[in-house]
Design an enzyme around this catalytic site. Structure first.
Site, short mmCIF file in Angstrom:
data_model
loop_
_atom_site.label_atom_id
_atom_site.label_comp_id
_atom_site.label_asym_id
_atom_site.label_seq_id
_atom_site.Cartn_x
_atom_site.Cartn_y
_atom_site.Cartn_z
N ILE A 157 0.82 -1.28 -0.19
CA ILE A 157 -0.11 0.09 0.08
C ILE A 157 0.83 1.05 -0.18
O ILE A 157 1.47 1.52 0.96
CB ILE A 157 -0.97 -0.14 1.10
CG1 ILE A 157 -1.64 -1.25 1.22
CG2 ILE A 157 -1.92 1.28 1.22
CD1 ILE A 157 -2.54 -1.59 -0.39
N GLU A 243 -6.68 6.27 -12.68
CA GLU A 243 -5.49 5.66 -12.11
C GLU A 243 -4.50 5.50 -13.03
O GLU A 243 -3.43 5.84 -13.22
CB GLU A 243 -5.91 4.69 -10.98
CG GLU A 243 -4.55 3.93 -10.84
CD GLU A 243 -4.72 3.02 -9.50
OE1 GLU A 243 -5.76 2.81 -9.03
OE2 GLU A 243 -3.90 2.31 -9.06
N GLN A 337 22.21 2.07 -21.29
CA GLN A 337 23.41 1.73 -22.17
C GLN A 337 24.22 2.88 -22.83
O GLN A 337 25.48 2.53 -22.84
CB GLN A 337 22.59 0.97 -23.41
CG GLN A 337 23.56 0.08 -24.10
CD GLN A 337 24.17 -1.10 -23.41
OE1 GLN A 337 23.85 -1.55 -22.42
NE2 GLN A 337 25.24 -1.73 -24.11
N HIS A 339 24.74 5.41 -21.33
CA HIS A 339 25.84 5.70 -20.22
C HIS A 339 26.94 4.85 -19.97
O HIS A 339 27.96 5.43 -19.21
CB HIS A 339 25.04 5.99 -19.02
CG HIS A 339 23.97 7.66 -18.81
ND1 HIS A 339 23.08 7.89 -19.76
CD2 HIS A 339 24.46 8.53 -18.18
CE1 HIS A 339 22.67 8.95 -19.11
NE2 HIS A 339 23.44 9.52 -18.36
N GLY A 340 26.83 3.59 -20.46
CA GLY A 340 28.06 2.74 -20.30
C GLY A 340 28.16 2.43 -18.84
O GLY A 340 26.96 2.68 -18.42
N GLY A 365 -2.58 -2.29 -11.71
CA GLY A 365 -2.91 -3.29 -12.61
C GLY A 365 -1.85 -3.62 -13.47
O GLY A 365 -1.23 -2.68 -14.13
C1 LIG Z 1 5.46 -0.03 -5.55
C2 LIG Z 1 4.09 -0.74 -5.56
C3 LIG Z 1 3.13 0.19 -5.14
C4 LIG Z 1 1.90 -0.42 -5.02
N1 LIG Z 1 0.66 0.47 -4.43
C5 LIG Z 1 -0.45 0.00 -4.30
C6 LIG Z 1 -1.50 0.52 -3.61
O1 LIG Z 1 -1.28 1.74 -3.29
N2 LIG Z 1 -2.67 0.14 -3.41
C7 LIG Z 1 -2.92 -1.30 -3.74
O2 LIG Z 1 -4.14 -1.84 -3.39
N3 LIG Z 1 -2.02 -2.07 -4.49
C8 LIG Z 1 -0.80 -1.45 -4.74
N4 LIG Z 1 0.12 -2.24 -5.28
C9 LIG Z 1 -0.20 -3.77 -5.82
C10 LIG Z 1 -0.11 -3.94 -7.18
O3 LIG Z 1 -1.48 -3.19 -7.59
C11 LIG Z 1 -0.13 -5.29 -7.40
O4 LIG Z 1 1.11 -5.59 -7.19
C12 LIG Z 1 -0.50 -5.51 -8.98
O5 LIG Z 1 -1.95 -5.19 -9.03
C13 LIG Z 1 -0.24 -7.11 -9.26
O6 LIG Z 1 -0.65 -7.97 -8.31
P1 LIG Z 1 0.20 -9.09 -7.71
O7 LIG Z 1 1.60 -8.44 -7.24
O8 LIG Z 1 -0.49 -9.99 -6.75
O9 LIG Z 1 0.69 -10.07 -8.97
P2 LIG Z 1 -0.23 -11.33 -9.39
O10 LIG Z 1 -1.71 -10.68 -9.44
O11 LIG Z 1 0.21 -12.23 -8.36
O12 LIG Z 1 0.33 -11.45 -10.68
C14 LIG Z 1 1.60 -12.09 -10.98
C15 LIG Z 1 1.87 -12.40 -12.38
O13 LIG Z 1 0.77 -12.97 -13.11
C16 LIG Z 1 0.10 -12.21 -14.17
N5 LIG Z 1 -1.23 -12.38 -14.09
C17 LIG Z 1 -2.11 -12.43 -13.30
N6 LIG Z 1 -3.36 -12.68 -13.64
C18 LIG Z 1 -3.26 -12.63 -15.03
C19 LIG Z 1 -4.15 -13.10 -15.95
N7 LIG Z 1 -5.65 -13.20 -15.91
N8 LIG Z 1 -3.66 -12.87 -17.40
C20 LIG Z 1 -2.50 -12.87 -17.45
N9 LIG Z 1 -1.40 -12.83 -16.64
C21 LIG Z 1 -1.77 -12.65 -15.32
C22 LIG Z 1 0.45 -10.83 -13.74
O14 LIG Z 1 0.10 -9.81 -14.58
C23 LIG Z 1 1.79 -10.94 -13.16
O15 LIG Z 1 2.54 -10.88 -14.22
C24 LIG Z 1 1.54 -1.61 -5.61
C25 LIG Z 1 2.57 -2.59 -6.11
C26 LIG Z 1 3.83 -2.17 -5.88
C27 LIG Z 1 5.03 -2.74 -6.42
#
Ligand SMILES: Cc1cc2nc3c(=O)[nH]c(=O)nc-3n(C[C@H](O)[C@H](O)[C@H](O)COP(=O)(O)OP(=O)(O)OC[C@H]3O[C@@H](n4cnc5c(N)ncnc54)[C@H](O)[C@@H]3O)c2cc1C
Length: 380
Positions: A157, A243, A337, A339-340, A365
């Site tokens: 979050i 968003e 790249q 910048h080496g 997302g």
């Molecule tokens: C720095 C940072 C800030 C964030 N801030 C917030 C925030 O403020 N509030 C909040 O609620 N969340 C936040 N998030 C969470 C972020 O939205 C999620 O990490 C993201 O939605 C992916 O969910 P996951 O990490 O559970 O990955 P997963 O859902 O486990 O996905 C793993 C992989 O599977 C793929 N995948 C999943 N489903 C499918 C599908 N149907 N088809 C094809 N591929 C798929 C994904 O694309 C990904 O490559 C943040 C994340 C980060 C890293």
């Protein structure tokens, strides 16, 4: 022809924001990266300048400004290299849930603080077991008289440590259909049973206080629900378009900045007796990146204009989010790249920009989810 109708007021505003950021933000970015968090005083200064939640109506203390003002703040913040002061997350992603769906009483209570920078917000959807598959969240919200009792855990979050107010997605376990079970609630920091956990150590975005949050029999007033019961998923779908647009705006601005950093470096760095800018490969690479950035800029500016006209842009914004964030990463790689070895060193801004760019294809997302959305709109 310019796609966006920036007026003289917009241009003056951009200058004002830029000057403010140069004085109050840029000099502290390194310090905040070390600290892993942005001090609340920086949020407060942004609020005092009127740079937060500018779209909110004057009756709550806002400016009633159009979306271009948000675009300007977003682009100018990206140009500082800052990632921690997530003003657009607050102003254009979280607070709109309050302005659109909260009761009048809640708006009166919370919006003035959001505008002044006294109240920092966050949105909590993601959980350890589910991110992309939002309907599978497990955090529960059970009504008990005038209260709602929340149990569960959130992760990743943004603004998680600094936040004073959360928009929380939770499900009523009594409702079977996962889409109809979801509601959004406003939860204040300090609500009994709400605990902030550890700040997550990330590869980039070091000054952003991304955190885990815990809810253990957390009691909040029932009136803190946004919108009508069972509408949480619909509200999220309505607001996620903005968003993702913000994310695409950030990606294009980040790519522009990286190229701006790289071109002077290529003029100044010499190899084989001449500036590396004189090699045809360097020129081709820079022109290729500049072309991609212009494509992204044109697409995103058109979407900003469409969004401001109230057009339906869900599918296009999903395309833009995936394409611009992938493009920004291609630009980041190309710039490193050129910048080496120095491109891999912390004291060169391109190194940080490179690692800060990587997450854009994951948050708001993932880019795979963006493609599934666009595919659905294409009838696939
Ligand atoms: C720095 C940072 C800030 C964030 N801030 C917030 C925030 O403020 N509030 C909040 O609620 N969340 C936040 N998030 C969470 C972020 O939205 C999620 O990490 C993201 O939605 C992916 O969910 P996951 O990490 O559970 O990955 P997963 O859902 O486990 O996905 C793993 C992989 O599977 C793929 N995948 C999943 N489903 C499918 C599908 N149907 N088809 C094809 N591929 C798929 C994904 O694309 C990904 O490559 C943040 C994340 C980060 C890293």
């Amino acid at each position: 022809m310019e796609i966006l109708n920036y007026t003289e007021e917009h241009r003056i505003f951009r200058e004002t924001v830029r000057r403010f950021l140069e004085k109050e933000i840029t000099p502290y970015v390194d310090q905040w990266e070390e600290a892993g968090i942005v001090p609340r005083s920086a949020w407060k200064k942004m609020g005092e300048q009127g740079f937060l939640c500018m779209d909110i109506a004057e009756e709550y203390g806002g400016l009633g400004a159009d979306f271009l003002y948000s675009v300007i703040v977003c682009e100018e913040l990206v140009r500082t290299g800052n990632t921690g002061l997530a003003a657009n997350l607050h102003s254009d992603i979280v607070v709109p849930y309050i302005t659109s769906y909260a009761s009048e009483e809640l708006k009166q209570r919370y919006l003035p603080g959001c505008i002044s920078g006294d109240t920092i917000t966050a949105v909590a959807m993601t959980e350890p077991n589910t991110g992309s598959d939002l309907a599978s969240i497990r955090t529960s919200a059970v009504e008990d008289g005038d209260h709602v009792v929340i149990n569960g855990q959130k992760t990743f979050i943004s603004n998680g440590i600094n936040c004073d107010l959360l928009v929380l997605a939770a499900k009523d376990p009594a409702v079977e259909n996962p889409y109809q079970a979801m509601d959004l609630y406003l939860v204040e920091a300090g609500a009994p049973g709400f605990e902030k956990g550890r700040k997550i150590k990330k590869v980039g975005w070091h000054s952003q206080d991304t955190a885990e949050l815990f809810f253990s029999d957390c009691r909040i007033p029932k009136k803190n629900r946004l919108g009508s019961k069972g509408q949480g998923f619909v509200m999220l779908m309505e607001k996620l378009a903005q968003e993702r647009l913000i994310c695409a705006i950030m990606a294009v601005a980040a790519a522009e900045r990286m190229l701006q950093i790289t071109i002077p470096y290529c003029h100044q760095r010499t190899a084989f007796g001449k500036p590396i800018a004189k090699f045809q490969n360097t020129q081709f690479r820079i022109v290729e990146m500049a072309t991609e950035i212009k494509l992204g800029r044109t697409f995103v500016d058109k979407l900003i204009a469409d969004h401001m006209e109230g057009k339906q842009i869900v599918s296009e914004v999903a395309m833009a989010k995936y394409w611009t964030t992938d493009m920004a990463m291609r630009v980041a790689d190309g710039c490193v790249q050129l910048h080496g070895g120095y491109g891999y060193c912390e004291e060169y801004p391109i190194a940080r920009a490179w690692r800060d760019t990587r997450v854009m294809s994951i948050f708001a997302g993932t880019n795979e989810i963006m493609k599934t959305i666009a595919a659905r709109f294409m009838g696939l």
